[in-house]
Design a protein around this motif. Structure first.
Motif, PDB file in Angstrom:
ATOM      1  N   LEU A 177       0.860  -1.086  -0.009  1.00  0.00           N
ATOM      2  CA  LEU A 177       0.039  -0.081   0.117  1.00  0.00           C
ATOM      3  C   LEU A 177       0.941   1.186   0.000  1.00  0.00           C
ATOM      4  CD1 LEU A 177      -3.010   0.960   0.501  1.00  0.00           C
ATOM      5  CD2 LEU A 177      -2.384   1.186   2.829  1.00  0.00           C
ATOM      6  N   LEU A 178       0.670   2.195  -0.632  1.00  0.00           N
ATOM      7  CA  LEU A 178       1.280   3.537  -0.764  1.00  0.00           C
ATOM      8  C   LEU A 178       0.519   4.402   0.038  1.00  0.00           C
ATOM      9  CD1 LEU A 178       2.570   3.983  -4.363  1.00  0.00           C
ATOM     10  CD2 LEU A 178       3.854   3.425  -2.502  1.00  0.00           C
ATOM     11  N   ASN A 179       1.248   5.155   0.755  1.00  0.00           N
ATOM     12  CA  ASN A 179       0.247   6.366   1.696  1.00  0.00           C
ATOM     13  C   ASN A 179       1.014   7.751   1.291  1.00  0.00           C
ATOM     14  OD1 ASN A 179      -1.031   7.858   3.636  1.00  0.00           O
ATOM     15  ND2 ASN A 179      -0.131   6.763   5.378  1.00  0.00           N
ATOM     16  N   ASP A 180       0.207   8.639   0.705  1.00  0.00           N
ATOM     17  CA  ASP A 180       0.556  10.038   0.431  1.00  0.00           C
ATOM     18  C   ASP A 180       0.250  10.648   1.802  1.00  0.00           C
ATOM     19  OD1 ASP A 180       1.152  12.618  -0.505  1.00  0.00           O
ATOM     20  OD2 ASP A 180      -0.274  12.622  -1.944  1.00  0.00           O
ATOM     21  N   GLN A 181       1.133  10.644   2.754  1.00  0.00           N
ATOM     22  CA  GLN A 181       0.913  11.460   3.896  1.00  0.00           C
ATOM     23  C   GLN A 181       0.584  12.711   3.994  1.00  0.00           C
ATOM     24  OE1 GLN A 181       4.688   9.915   5.381  1.00  0.00           O
ATOM     25  NE2 GLN A 181       3.690   8.062   6.357  1.00  0.00           N
ATOM     26  N   PHE A 182       0.962  13.552   3.011  1.00  0.00           N
ATOM     27  CA  PHE A 182       0.769  15.026   2.950  1.00  0.00           C
ATOM     28  C   PHE A 182      -0.345  15.427   1.974  1.00  0.00           C
ATOM     29  CE2 PHE A 182       5.522  15.665   3.911  1.00  0.00           C
ATOM     30  CZ  PHE A 182       5.185  15.394   5.204  1.00  0.00           C
ATOM     31  N   THR A 183      -1.057  14.260   1.154  1.00  0.00           N
ATOM     32  CA  THR A 183      -1.968  14.415   0.460  1.00  0.00           C
ATOM     33  C   THR A 183      -1.602  15.308  -0.713  1.00  0.00           C
ATOM     34  OG1 THR A 183      -3.377  15.865   1.770  1.00  0.00           O
ATOM     35  CG2 THR A 183      -3.815  13.738   1.948  1.00  0.00           C
ATOM     36  N   THR A 184      -0.461  15.170  -1.338  1.00  0.00           N
ATOM     37  CA  THR A 184       0.036  15.904  -2.503  1.00  0.00           C
ATOM     38  C   THR A 184      -0.235  15.607  -3.891  1.00  0.00           C
ATOM     39  OG1 THR A 184       2.051  14.944  -2.756  1.00  0.00           O
ATOM     40  CG2 THR A 184       2.043  16.776  -0.907  1.00  0.00           C
ATOM     41  N   GLY A 185      -0.738  14.358  -3.807  1.00  0.00           N
ATOM     42  CA  GLY A 185      -0.955  13.569  -5.288  1.00  0.00           C
ATOM     43  C   GLY A 185       0.299  13.298  -5.860  1.00  0.00           C
ATOM     44  N   ASP A 186       1.213  13.385  -5.306  1.00  0.00           N
ATOM     45  CA  ASP A 186       2.467  13.005  -6.065  1.00  0.00           C
ATOM     46  C   ASP A 186       3.215  11.921  -5.135  1.00  0.00           C
ATOM     47  OD1 ASP A 186       4.984  12.742  -7.286  1.00  0.00           O
ATOM     48  OD2 ASP A 186       5.499  14.927  -7.534  1.00  0.00           O
ATOM     49  N   PHE A 187       3.250  10.584  -5.519  1.00  0.00           N
ATOM     50  CA  PHE A 187       3.532   9.535  -4.879  1.00  0.00           C
ATOM     51  C   PHE A 187       5.166   9.341  -4.873  1.00  0.00           C
ATOM     52  CE2 PHE A 187      -0.751   8.770  -4.793  1.00  0.00           C
ATOM     53  CZ  PHE A 187      -1.033   8.156  -3.796  1.00  0.00           C
ATOM     54  N   ARG A 188       5.890  10.086  -5.698  1.00  0.00           N
ATOM     55  CA  ARG A 188       7.620  10.342  -5.851  1.00  0.00           C
ATOM     56  C   ARG A 188       7.804  10.701  -4.612  1.00  0.00           C
ATOM     57  NH1 ARG A 188       7.708  13.246 -11.286  1.00  0.00           N
ATOM     58  NH2 ARG A 188       6.210  14.612 -10.086  1.00  0.00           N
ATOM     59  N   GLY A 189       7.257  11.287  -3.812  1.00  0.00           N
ATOM     60  CA  GLY A 189       7.694  11.986  -2.358  1.00  0.00           C
ATOM     61  C   GLY A 189       8.508  13.476  -2.804  1.00  0.00           C
ATOM     62  N   LYS A 190       8.671  13.930  -1.858  1.00  0.00           N
ATOM     63  CA  LYS A 190       9.328  15.262  -1.697  1.00  0.00           C
ATOM     64  C   LYS A 190      10.893  15.027  -1.192  1.00  0.00           C
ATOM     65  CE  LYS A 190       9.354  20.048  -0.333  1.00  0.00           C
ATOM     66  NZ  LYS A 190       8.842  21.286   0.346  1.00  0.00           N
ATOM     67  N   ARG A 191      12.012  15.504  -1.997  1.00  0.00           N
ATOM     68  CA  ARG A 191      13.045  15.205  -1.713  1.00  0.00           C
ATOM     69  C   ARG A 191      13.714  16.328  -0.534  1.00  0.00           C
ATOM     70  NH1 ARG A 191      15.589  10.956  -3.783  1.00  0.00           N
ATOM     71  NH2 ARG A 191      14.928  10.110  -5.527  1.00  0.00           N
ATOM     72  N   SER A 192      14.506  16.116   0.380  1.00  0.00           N
ATOM     73  CA  SER A 192      15.058  17.140   1.377  1.00  0.00           C
ATOM     74  C   SER A 192      16.432  16.718   1.521  1.00  0.00           C
ATOM     75  CB  SER A 192      14.121  17.120   2.456  1.00  0.00           C
ATOM     76  OG  SER A 192      14.636  17.845   3.432  1.00  0.00           O
ATOM     77  N   ASP A 193      17.114  17.936   1.780  1.00  0.00           N
ATOM     78  CA  ASP A 193      18.601  17.767   2.321  1.00  0.00           C
ATOM     79  C   ASP A 193      18.780  17.264   3.572  1.00  0.00           C
ATOM     80  OD1 ASP A 193      19.423  18.343  -0.390  1.00  0.00           O
ATOM     81  OD2 ASP A 193      19.657  20.476   0.123  1.00  0.00           O
ATOM     82  N   ALA A 194      18.035  17.500   4.579  1.00  0.00           N
ATOM     83  CA  ALA A 194      17.737  16.843   5.924  1.00  0.00           C
ATOM     84  C   ALA A 194      18.024  15.567   5.757  1.00  0.00           C
ATOM     85  CB  ALA A 194      16.719  17.528   6.640  1.00  0.00           C
ATOM     86  N   ALA A 195      18.929  15.084   6.628  1.00  0.00           N
ATOM     87  CA  ALA A 195      19.292  13.697   7.054  1.00  0.00           C
ATOM     88  C   ALA A 195      18.141  12.951   7.563  1.00  0.00           C
ATOM     89  CB  ALA A 195      20.546  13.735   7.964  1.00  0.00           C
TER      90      ALA A 195
END
Length: 192
Positions: free
Chosen positions: A1-19
């Motif tokens: 199951l995929l869960n879009d926790q921020f309900t953005t509609g983009d299941f690729r996720g958001k990249r961040s530099d924070a570890a």
């Protein structure tokens, strides 16, 4: 199951530099086969490698809408996160040994054979825990003579553990307590 926790509609996720940053999209896998998804050991960030059964995996080629992706072996190695034990009806409870606040050894469940035991995970700083304590104390007073026991597992940390004796006395918590001062990382709590 995929869960879009921020309900953005983009299941690729958001990249961040924070570890320690999460992408906002999790892949949920029923690793232990109990029919539900546990947050520990069965929820994996789609942008981070994860380990199952000693093999590290990654998600590749995730479609924006989550309709397709691949799970591939990773060149990286990460530690596996164990799923919580199954303490459902009819299942064996997780055994442990610890030292109580009086310095005496606790062997659970061995020391409580033939008893009904409430493992009470609590802390002096926990508002809901302390709000419920009068009901816990009342149940102990009512059923203790019939074989009901309570074993407190404190989630107090090094800053708050010194308050335990006063809080316990004031609340009439007259049962054994285990407290190692490690807060959320308390050894007994981590087993559960």
């Amino acid at each position: 199951l995929l869960n879009d926790q921020f309900t953005t509609g983009d299941f690729r996720g958001k990249r961040s530099d924070a570890a320690d940053a999460r992408s906002g999209v999790a892949l949920l896998l029923d690793v232990n086969g109990n029919g539900k998804f546990d947050s520990r050991g069965e929820s994996f960030d789609v942008l981070q490698p994860f380990s199952i059964g000693g093999t590290t995996w990654e998600i590749a080629d995730m479609a924006r809408d989550g309709s397709s992706f691949r799970v591939v072996k990773s060149a990286k190695t990460v530690a596996e996160v164990a799923t919580p034990p199954d303490h459902g009806a009819g299942k064996a409870i997780t055994a442990f040994e610890a030292t109580d606040t009086e310095g005496k050894k606790v062997s659970f469940p061995g020391d409580y054979k033939g008893k009904v035991v409430l493992l009470d995970f609590w802390a002096t700083w926990c508002g809901p825990c302390m709000a419920e304590m009068p009901n816990v104390v009342a149940a102990y007073a009512k059923y203790h003579e019939k074989g009901f026991e309570i074993l407190g597992i404190s989630l107090d940390n090094g800053n708050s553990i010194s308050k335990m004796p006063e809080v316990m006395k004031k609340a009439n918590m007259n049962w054994r307590q285990v407290a190692d001062g490690k807060g959320w990382k308390a050894e007994v709590a981590q087993k559960f």
